[in-house]
Design a protein around this motif. Structure first.
Motif, PDB file in Angstrom:
ATOM      1  N   GLN A 153     102.143  54.445   0.721  1.00 16.22           N
ATOM      2  CA  GLN A 153     102.346  54.619  -0.517  1.00 16.22           C
ATOM      3  C   GLN A 153     102.577  56.188  -0.957  1.00 16.22           C
ATOM      4  O   GLN A 153     103.480  56.455  -1.609  1.00 16.22           O
ATOM      5  CB  GLN A 153     101.434  53.922  -1.600  1.00 16.22           C
ATOM      6  CG  GLN A 153     101.431  52.082  -1.687  1.00 16.22           C
ATOM      7  CD  GLN A 153     100.574  51.803  -2.420  1.00 16.22           C
ATOM      8  OE1 GLN A 153      99.529  52.253  -2.654  1.00 16.22           O
ATOM      9  NE2 GLN A 153     100.475  50.499  -2.769  1.00 16.22           N
ATOM     10  N   LEU A 154     101.625  56.682  -0.520  1.00 16.91           N
ATOM     11  CA  LEU A 154     101.527  58.029  -0.737  1.00 16.91           C
ATOM     12  C   LEU A 154     102.637  58.920   0.244  1.00 16.91           C
ATOM     13  O   LEU A 154     103.360  59.909  -0.286  1.00 16.91           O
ATOM     14  CB  LEU A 154      99.844  58.735  -0.252  1.00 16.91           C
ATOM     15  CG  LEU A 154      98.909  58.266  -1.277  1.00 16.91           C
ATOM     16  CD1 LEU A 154      97.711  58.669  -0.322  1.00 16.91           C
ATOM     17  CD2 LEU A 154      99.020  59.055  -2.501  1.00 16.91           C
ATOM     18  N   ALA A 155     102.877  58.434   1.402  1.00 18.25           N
ATOM     19  CA  ALA A 155     103.885  59.098   2.099  1.00 18.25           C
ATOM     20  C   ALA A 155     105.418  58.812   1.462  1.00 18.25           C
ATOM     21  O   ALA A 155     106.113  59.660   1.411  1.00 18.25           O
ATOM     22  CB  ALA A 155     103.793  58.601   3.348  1.00 18.25           C
ATOM     23  N   PHE A 165     115.146  60.838   0.888  1.00 17.44           N
ATOM     24  CA  PHE A 165     115.279  59.411   0.286  1.00 17.44           C
ATOM     25  C   PHE A 165     115.327  58.277   1.249  1.00 17.44           C
ATOM     26  O   PHE A 165     114.764  57.315   1.117  1.00 17.44           O
ATOM     27  CB  PHE A 165     116.462  59.337  -0.753  1.00 17.44           C
ATOM     28  CG  PHE A 165     116.439  60.073  -1.669  1.00 17.44           C
ATOM     29  CD1 PHE A 165     115.156  60.420  -2.433  1.00 17.44           C
ATOM     30  CD2 PHE A 165     117.584  60.891  -2.140  1.00 17.44           C
ATOM     31  CE1 PHE A 165     115.383  61.291  -3.492  1.00 17.44           C
ATOM     32  CE2 PHE A 165     117.608  61.669  -3.412  1.00 17.44           C
ATOM     33  CZ  PHE A 165     116.442  61.785  -3.909  1.00 17.44           C
ATOM     34  N   THR A 166     115.945  58.430   2.350  1.00 13.20           N
ATOM     35  CA  THR A 166     115.803  57.420   3.716  1.00 13.20           C
ATOM     36  C   THR A 166     114.568  57.178   3.948  1.00 13.20           C
ATOM     37  O   THR A 166     113.985  56.077   4.402  1.00 13.20           O
ATOM     38  CB  THR A 166     116.865  57.801   4.772  1.00 13.20           C
ATOM     39  OG1 THR A 166     118.045  58.024   4.235  1.00 13.20           O
ATOM     40  CG2 THR A 166     116.985  56.830   5.798  1.00 13.20           C
ATOM     41  N   ALA A 167     113.568  58.436   4.154  1.00 16.58           N
ATOM     42  CA  ALA A 167     112.483  58.163   4.804  1.00 16.58           C
ATOM     43  C   ALA A 167     111.613  57.513   3.708  1.00 16.58           C
ATOM     44  O   ALA A 167     110.718  56.758   3.956  1.00 16.58           O
ATOM     45  CB  ALA A 167     111.800  59.605   5.070  1.00 16.58           C
ATOM     46  N   ALA A 168     111.658  57.917   2.518  1.00 14.01           N
ATOM     47  CA  ALA A 168     110.936  57.365   1.240  1.00 14.01           C
ATOM     48  C   ALA A 168     111.042  55.893   1.232  1.00 14.01           C
ATOM     49  O   ALA A 168     110.001  55.242   1.210  1.00 14.01           O
ATOM     50  CB  ALA A 168     111.296  58.021  -0.034  1.00 14.01           C
ATOM     51  N   GLU A 169     112.456  55.269   1.320  1.00 12.57           N
ATOM     52  CA  GLU A 169     112.525  53.854   1.376  1.00 12.57           C
ATOM     53  C   GLU A 169     111.761  53.204   2.556  1.00 12.57           C
ATOM     54  O   GLU A 169     111.370  52.066   2.502  1.00 12.57           O
ATOM     55  CB  GLU A 169     114.230  53.537   1.349  1.00 12.57           C
ATOM     56  CG  GLU A 169     114.274  52.330   1.257  1.00 12.57           C
ATOM     57  CD  GLU A 169     116.024  52.067   0.564  1.00 12.57           C
ATOM     58  OE1 GLU A 169     116.092  50.871   0.291  1.00 12.57           O
ATOM     59  OE2 GLU A 169     116.602  52.851   0.620  1.00 12.57           O
ATOM     60  N   THR A 170     111.904  53.659   3.791  1.00  8.22           N
ATOM     61  CA  THR A 170     111.323  53.340   4.992  1.00  8.22           C
ATOM     62  C   THR A 170     109.906  52.865   4.609  1.00  8.22           C
ATOM     63  O   THR A 170     109.284  52.149   4.685  1.00  8.22           O
ATOM     64  CB  THR A 170     111.507  54.403   6.236  1.00  8.22           C
ATOM     65  OG1 THR A 170     112.968  54.186   6.626  1.00  8.22           O
ATOM     66  CG2 THR A 170     110.666  53.656   7.470  1.00  8.22           C
ATOM     67  N   ALA A 171     108.988  53.993   4.066  1.00 12.50           N
ATOM     68  CA  ALA A 171     107.695  54.077   3.925  1.00 12.50           C
ATOM     69  C   ALA A 171     107.381  53.040   2.851  1.00 12.50           C
ATOM     70  O   ALA A 171     106.459  52.018   2.808  1.00 12.50           O
ATOM     71  CB  ALA A 171     107.159  55.443   3.535  1.00 12.50           C
ATOM     72  N   THR A 188     103.238  49.722  -5.230  1.00 16.45           N
ATOM     73  CA  THR A 188     104.588  50.232  -4.311  1.00 16.45           C
ATOM     74  C   THR A 188     105.757  50.342  -5.001  1.00 16.45           C
ATOM     75  O   THR A 188     106.480  51.214  -5.080  1.00 16.45           O
ATOM     76  CB  THR A 188     104.304  49.385  -3.020  1.00 16.45           C
ATOM     77  OG1 THR A 188     103.181  49.440  -2.480  1.00 16.45           O
ATOM     78  CG2 THR A 188     105.487  49.897  -2.124  1.00 16.45           C
ATOM     79  N   ALA A 189     106.067  49.036  -6.001  1.00 20.00           N
ATOM     80  CA  ALA A 189     107.085  48.750  -6.435  1.00 20.00           C
ATOM     81  C   ALA A 189     107.319  49.987  -7.567  1.00 20.00           C
ATOM     82  O   ALA A 189     108.618  50.399  -7.818  1.00 20.00           O
ATOM     83  CB  ALA A 189     107.336  47.580  -7.071  1.00 20.00           C
TER      84      ALA A 189
END
Length: 390
Positions: A153-155, A165-171, A188-189
């Motif tokens: 969540q924090l990452a 944004f791509t890494a954010a979506e993965t996390a 998380t949502a």
């Protein structure tokens, strides 16, 4: 956002029977900008510009945008966070024969020590510490589920903050998959909705926020503070998406419900010490001012700002500093350039690593500079801080 946006603007304008001059007058967007957009001379258009045009044309903003507006990270940011992205996106490294395996208690303690770096926007330190912590959390397996969800969540929040944004979506998708209950999933949502907003995916952000708000709506007579805070934040996300998508009725309805949750709560509350979910009457006022800025009401922004108790907000609060950007923007729009620049200086003094990641700050400073014949040394230095192109 491609030149197709210009074609859509032209099509809707003609359907409404408006000339470019009439659309410029109705929207507040210059006729030069409209002409360049329609003729394909401008490859991109800011979401704020499309929202103004959409409002004048009486269509949702995304009818004109047609595709997300991904404002990706700079090359320097991409390089700095490379190890974090690799830890998020790739399988954990297998332990060697002599490696000491991580323990759930050890990773949990390390995360507790690291959380102040997140809440304090210490990005440089996090870029160094986070990769190993993510790998250790992954190596725990099922026994580390709860600490791994919190770390993801924090990452994810951090990746949104730095426009990766791509890494954010993965996390965030990983955290959502591992969530043990609806409250953990809703937390998380909430950040996932923020990601969609930053990507310009307004309809997706709104639908996601409404879905989770419906699933977490508490019975007011017996709601816990954590339930009220979680529900309230999802309503604020729905309101933010709606107001940007030229749906003022839906935005106002969601904001009223969020205000009701805040009144029931009676104070700012931080569920389980999670700074990302701090919610209450002050948070709602901050977001009401943000909505006023989106619809180009600087007078309302300044009026609402006068009612916000800033003494209760930490200098590193992202919500506080985002609000100060709204105030700076309102000052620029009302011709108070000295106070506008003063707000940028205040944010920089309080949260030096947060400000350079804000495109909004660059836009404010650019408009401020455009109205000045000469720049002070402080203004030139601020231009470097926020990454204003030469």
């Amino acid at each position: 956002m491609s030149t197709a946006a210009g074609q859509r603007v032209k099509e809707v304008r003609k359907r409404r029977g408006l000339t470019q001059t009439e659309l410029a007058k109705a929207s507040g967007v210059s006729i030069s900008a409209i002409r360049k957009l329609e003729q394909g001379e401008r490859e991109t258009a800011r979401l704020e510009t499309l929202r103004k045009l959409a409002q004048a044309l009486r269509v949702p903003t995304m009818r004109l945008a047609g595709e997300p507006n991904e404002e990706d990270a700079s090359a320097d940011t991409v390089d700095r966070w490379r190890a974090v992205r690799e830890a998020l996106e790739h399988s954990p490294i297998a332990l060697g024969m002599d490696d000491e395996p991580p323990t759930a208690s050890g990773v949990r303690a390390a995360l507790r020590e690291t959380e102040p770096l997140f809440s304090g926007d210490h990005f440089a330190a996090l870029s160094v510490m986070l990769p190993a912590l993510l790998r250790d959390a992954d190596a725990l397996g099922s026994e580390g589920r709860s600490v791994r969800v919190r770390l993801l969540q924090l990452a994810g929040w951090l990746m949104v903050q730095t426009r990766q944004f791509t890494a954010a979506e993965t996390a965030l998708e990983r955290a959502l998959d591992d969530a043990a209950d609806r409250m953990e999933g809703a937390a998380t949502a909430n950040t996932l909705c923020w990601l969609r907003l930053r990507q310009g995916e307004l309809s997706k952000a709104y639908d996601l926020a409404v879905k989770w708000a419906d699933e977490t709506e508490p019975r007011m007579s017996r709601a816990t503070p954590a339930e009220l805070a979680t529900w309230g934040w999802l309503l604020l996300r729905a309101s933010a998406a709606a107001v940007r998508n030229s749906q003022p009725g839906e935005a106002e309805d969601a904001l009223k419900l969020a205000s009701a949750a805040a009144v029931a709560l009676g104070r700012e509350h931080t569920p389980d010490g999670d700074f990302l979910r701090t919610f209450g009457p002050t948070t709602v006022k901050l977001k009401a001012a943000e909505n006023a800025g989106v619809i180009d009401r600087p007078d309302m922004v300044l009026r609402l700002a006068g009612r916000i108790p800033f003494s209760s907000l930490k200098p590193t609060s992202n919500n506080r500093n985002r609000h100060l950007l709204d105030v700076a923007d309102a000052y620029v729009k009302t011709g108070n350039y000295a106070d506008a620049f003063g707000k940028l200086e205040q944010i920089h003094a309080d949260s030096r690593e947060w400000l350079p990641n804000q495109r909004y700050a660059r836009d404010i400073l650019r408009r401020l500079i455009d109205r000045r014949r000469t720049l002070t040394a402080e203004m030139r230095a601020m231009a470097d801080v926020v990454g204003l192109p030469l």
